[in-house]
Design a protein around this motif. Structure first.
Motif, PDB file in Angstrom:
ATOM      1  N   LYS A 193      43.090  17.691  67.932  1.00  0.00           N
ATOM      2  CA  LYS A 193      42.325  18.634  67.117  1.00  0.00           C
ATOM      3  C   LYS A 193      41.090  19.120  67.872  1.00  0.00           C
ATOM      4  O   LYS A 193      40.744  20.302  67.826  1.00  0.00           O
ATOM      5  N   TYR A 194      40.442  18.211  68.579  1.00  0.00           N
ATOM      6  CA  TYR A 194      39.216  18.551  69.309  1.00  0.00           C
ATOM      7  C   TYR A 194      39.492  19.556  70.430  1.00  0.00           C
ATOM      8  O   TYR A 194      38.815  20.583  70.545  1.00  0.00           O
ATOM      9  N   VAL A 195      40.493  19.262  71.284  1.00  0.00           N
ATOM     10  CA  VAL A 195      40.745  20.139  72.438  1.00  0.00           C
ATOM     11  C   VAL A 195      41.287  21.496  72.000  1.00  0.00           C
ATOM     12  O   VAL A 195      40.941  22.529  72.583  1.00  0.00           O
ATOM     13  N   VAL A 196      42.135  21.519  70.967  1.00  0.00           N
ATOM     14  CA  VAL A 196      42.649  22.798  70.471  1.00  0.00           C
ATOM     15  C   VAL A 196      41.512  23.607  69.849  1.00  0.00           C
ATOM     16  O   VAL A 196      41.416  24.830  70.057  1.00  0.00           O
ATOM     17  N   GLY A 197      40.628  22.934  69.125  1.00  0.00           N
ATOM     18  CA  GLY A 197      39.485  23.621  68.524  1.00  0.00           C
ATOM     19  C   GLY A 197      38.586  24.252  69.564  1.00  0.00           C
ATOM     20  O   GLY A 197      38.135  25.397  69.407  1.00  0.00           O
ATOM     21  N   LYS A 198      38.335  23.523  70.664  1.00  0.00           N
ATOM     22  CA  LYS A 198      37.494  24.068  71.732  1.00  0.00           C
ATOM     23  C   LYS A 198      38.157  25.282  72.375  1.00  0.00           C
ATOM     24  O   LYS A 198      37.495  26.264  72.715  1.00  0.00           O
ATOM     25  N   TRP A 199      39.484  25.205  72.569  1.00  0.00           N
ATOM     26  CA  TRP A 199      40.232  26.316  73.171  1.00  0.00           C
ATOM     27  C   TRP A 199      40.177  27.553  72.267  1.00  0.00           C
ATOM     28  O   TRP A 199      39.937  28.671  72.740  1.00  0.00           O
ATOM     29  N   ILE A 200      40.385  27.370  70.973  1.00  0.00           N
ATOM     30  CA  ILE A 200      40.384  28.492  70.037  1.00  0.00           C
ATOM     31  C   ILE A 200      38.996  29.132  69.932  1.00  0.00           C
ATOM     32  O   ILE A 200      38.853  30.356  69.914  1.00  0.00           O
ATOM     33  N   LYS A 201      37.954  28.290  69.890  1.00  0.00           N
ATOM     34  CA  LYS A 201      36.596  28.804  69.692  1.00  0.00           C
ATOM     35  C   LYS A 201      36.001  29.434  70.950  1.00  0.00           C
ATOM     36  O   LYS A 201      35.039  30.195  70.860  1.00  0.00           O
ATOM     37  N   PHE A 202      36.552  29.117  72.104  1.00  0.00           N
ATOM     38  CA  PHE A 202      35.980  29.619  73.354  1.00  0.00           C
ATOM     39  C   PHE A 202      35.978  31.146  73.376  1.00  0.00           C
ATOM     40  O   PHE A 202      36.959  31.800  73.039  1.00  0.00           O
ATOM     41  N   GLN A 203      34.834  31.727  73.775  1.00  0.00           N
ATOM     42  CA  GLN A 203      34.717  33.177  73.886  1.00  0.00           C
ATOM     43  C   GLN A 203      33.828  33.493  75.085  1.00  0.00           C
ATOM     44  O   GLN A 203      32.759  32.919  75.243  1.00  0.00           O
ATOM     45  N   MET A 204      34.280  34.407  75.915  1.00  0.00           N
ATOM     46  CA  MET A 204      33.481  34.791  77.076  1.00  0.00           C
ATOM     47  C   MET A 204      32.280  35.629  76.639  1.00  0.00           C
ATOM     48  O   MET A 204      32.327  36.312  75.614  1.00  0.00           O
ATOM     49  N   VAL A 205      31.226  35.552  77.449  1.00  0.00           N
ATOM     50  CA  VAL A 205      29.989  36.276  77.146  1.00  0.00           C
ATOM     51  C   VAL A 205      29.649  37.217  78.299  1.00  0.00           C
ATOM     52  O   VAL A 205      30.187  37.103  79.399  1.00  0.00           O
ATOM     53  N   GLU A 206      28.725  38.130  78.036  1.00  0.00           N
ATOM     54  CA  GLU A 206      28.387  39.166  79.016  1.00  0.00           C
ATOM     55  C   GLU A 206      27.523  38.645  80.161  1.00  0.00           C
ATOM     56  O   GLU A 206      27.586  39.153  81.267  1.00  0.00           O
ATOM     57  N   ASP A 207      26.698  37.634  79.892  1.00  0.00           N
ATOM     58  CA  ASP A 207      25.668  37.268  80.873  1.00  0.00           C
ATOM     59  C   ASP A 207      26.075  36.127  81.817  1.00  0.00           C
ATOM     60  O   ASP A 207      25.231  35.497  82.438  1.00  0.00           O
ATOM     61  N   LYS A 208      27.387  35.864  81.940  1.00  0.00           N
ATOM     62  CA  LYS A 208      27.874  34.877  82.898  1.00  0.00           C
ATOM     63  C   LYS A 208      28.981  35.503  83.737  1.00  0.00           C
ATOM     64  O   LYS A 208      29.720  36.353  83.237  1.00  0.00           O
ATOM     65  N   PRO A 209      29.106  35.108  85.014  1.00  0.00           N
ATOM     66  CA  PRO A 209      30.185  35.655  85.854  1.00  0.00           C
ATOM     67  C   PRO A 209      31.552  35.438  85.201  1.00  0.00           C
ATOM     68  O   PRO A 209      31.843  34.345  84.703  1.00  0.00           O
ATOM     69  N   ILE A 210      32.376  36.494  85.219  1.00  0.00           N
ATOM     70  CA  ILE A 210      33.652  36.441  84.508  1.00  0.00           C
ATOM     71  C   ILE A 210      34.592  35.383  85.082  1.00  0.00           C
ATOM     72  O   ILE A 210      35.284  34.688  84.345  1.00  0.00           O
ATOM     73  N   MET A 211      34.602  35.231  86.421  1.00  0.00           N
ATOM     74  CA  MET A 211      35.523  34.266  87.026  1.00  0.00           C
ATOM     75  C   MET A 211      35.112  32.826  86.698  1.00  0.00           C
ATOM     76  O   MET A 211      35.964  31.956  86.563  1.00  0.00           O
ATOM     77  N   GLU A 212      33.821  32.599  86.550  1.00  0.00           N
ATOM     78  CA  GLU A 212      33.350  31.266  86.134  1.00  0.00           C
ATOM     79  C   GLU A 212      33.858  30.950  84.732  1.00  0.00           C
ATOM     80  O   GLU A 212      34.275  29.822  84.441  1.00  0.00           O
ATOM     81  N   GLN A 213      33.882  31.961  83.875  1.00  0.00           N
ATOM     82  CA  GLN A 213      34.350  31.752  82.499  1.00  0.00           C
ATOM     83  C   GLN A 213      35.874  31.632  82.443  1.00  0.00           C
ATOM     84  O   GLN A 213      36.406  30.886  81.619  1.00  0.00           O
ATOM     85  N   VAL A 214      36.558  32.350  83.316  1.00  0.00           N
ATOM     86  CA  VAL A 214      38.017  32.199  83.403  1.00  0.00           C
ATOM     87  C   VAL A 214      38.354  30.766  83.814  1.00  0.00           C
ATOM     88  O   VAL A 214      39.292  30.159  83.294  1.00  0.00           O
ATOM     89  N   HIS A 215      37.549  30.225  84.733  1.00  0.00           N
ATOM     90  CA  HIS A 215      37.760  28.838  85.164  1.00  0.00           C
ATOM     91  C   HIS A 215      37.540  27.876  83.993  1.00  0.00           C
ATOM     92  O   HIS A 215      38.297  26.914  83.818  1.00  0.00           O
ATOM     93  N   GLU A 216      36.516  28.128  83.186  1.00  0.00           N
ATOM     94  CA  GLU A 216      36.273  27.294  81.996  1.00  0.00           C
ATOM     95  C   GLU A 216      37.480  27.342  81.063  1.00  0.00           C
ATOM     96  O   GLU A 216      37.893  26.329  80.495  1.00  0.00           O
ATOM     97  N   TYR A 217      38.035  28.538  80.904  1.00  0.00           N
ATOM     98  CA  TYR A 217      39.217  28.706  80.041  1.00  0.00           C
ATOM     99  C   TYR A 217      40.397  27.900  80.594  1.00  0.00           C
ATOM    100  O   TYR A 217      41.122  27.251  79.844  1.00  0.00           O
ATOM    101  N   GLU A 218      40.580  27.950  81.918  1.00  0.00           N
ATOM    102  CA  GLU A 218      41.683  27.206  82.547  1.00  0.00           C
ATOM    103  C   GLU A 218      41.534  25.704  82.313  1.00  0.00           C
ATOM    104  O   GLU A 218      42.518  24.988  82.117  1.00  0.00           O
TER     105      GLU A 218
END
Length: 201
Positions: A121-146
């Motif tokens: 439940k915890y890991v799925v919740g974190k995956w669902i809630k994750f949202q990229m933001v404007e003020d961080k490098p996009i590839m860094e956030q893609v890595h977080e998503y991975e």
């Protein structure tokens, strides 16, 4: 030699403190870290006992044993300190009186290691809630998503690559809307051309 070792050590500065829900990933990272430091043995072994022997080498055996005990005590303090410093305040207060890193580790495994439903439940919740933001490098956030995807898969849940790719498109910030729409449009064109091909066959 020390410089080379430091370069290979895991960086714990971004590790989320243990709150009970993130135990699996937290414990795996620490296990790798302690293995790199070659102090992981204190998590699985009791303190060395005194050695008694009736022979002429008795003095040498005692000296060697003292050195072993001192090393164990030093490594135990280091491991225990790392564990406590990466816990939330309530867990820190709960485990501060445990002087043995092994007892702390065993207690954490017993308390949080078996709760598969809670972890899922915890890991799925974190995956669902994750949202990229404007003020961080996009590839860094893609890595977080991975990493979040890897956490979900590590819990034994299946997720096809198409779903992973489609969901990550929805996670892009608003400024990436044009790019997201282009990718969706290309996908539609690819799918329709494949359908036409199969129809002709």
């Amino acid at each position: 030699m020390a410089t080379t070792l430091n370069k290979t050590l895991l960086d714990l500065s971004k590790l989320e403190p243990l709150d009970g829900n993130n135990y699996k990933r937290w414990s795996q990272i620490f296990l790798i870290f302690f293995e790199q430091l070659e102090v992981d043995y204190v998590l699985f072994n009791d303190p060395p006992a005194d050695i008694v022997a009736d022979n002429s080498n008795f003095a040498n055996i005692v000296v060697a044993d003292d050195a072993t005990k001192k090393k164990f005590e030093k490594d135990n303090k280091a491991v225990r300190g790392h564990l406590l410093n990466h816990m939330t305040s309530p867990l820190f207060d709960l485990f501060i009186n445990y002087k043995s890193a092994k007892v702390t580790w065993d207690s954490l495994e017993k308390k949080y290691g078996a709760d598969d439903a809670g972890k899922n439940k915890y890991v799925v919740g974190k995956w669902i809630k994750f949202q990229m933001v404007e003020d961080k490098p996009i590839m860094e956030q893609v890595h977080e998503y991975e990493i979040l995807i890897a956490d979900v898969l590590n819990e034994g849940m299946e997720m096809c690559e198409i779903l992973q790719a489609n969901v990550v498109l929805e996670k892009f910030p608003p400024s990436w809307n044009d790019y997201r729409n282009q990718l969706k449009h290309k996908k539609k064109k690819l799918n329709s051309s494949r359908a036409d091909q199969s129809h002709e066959d």
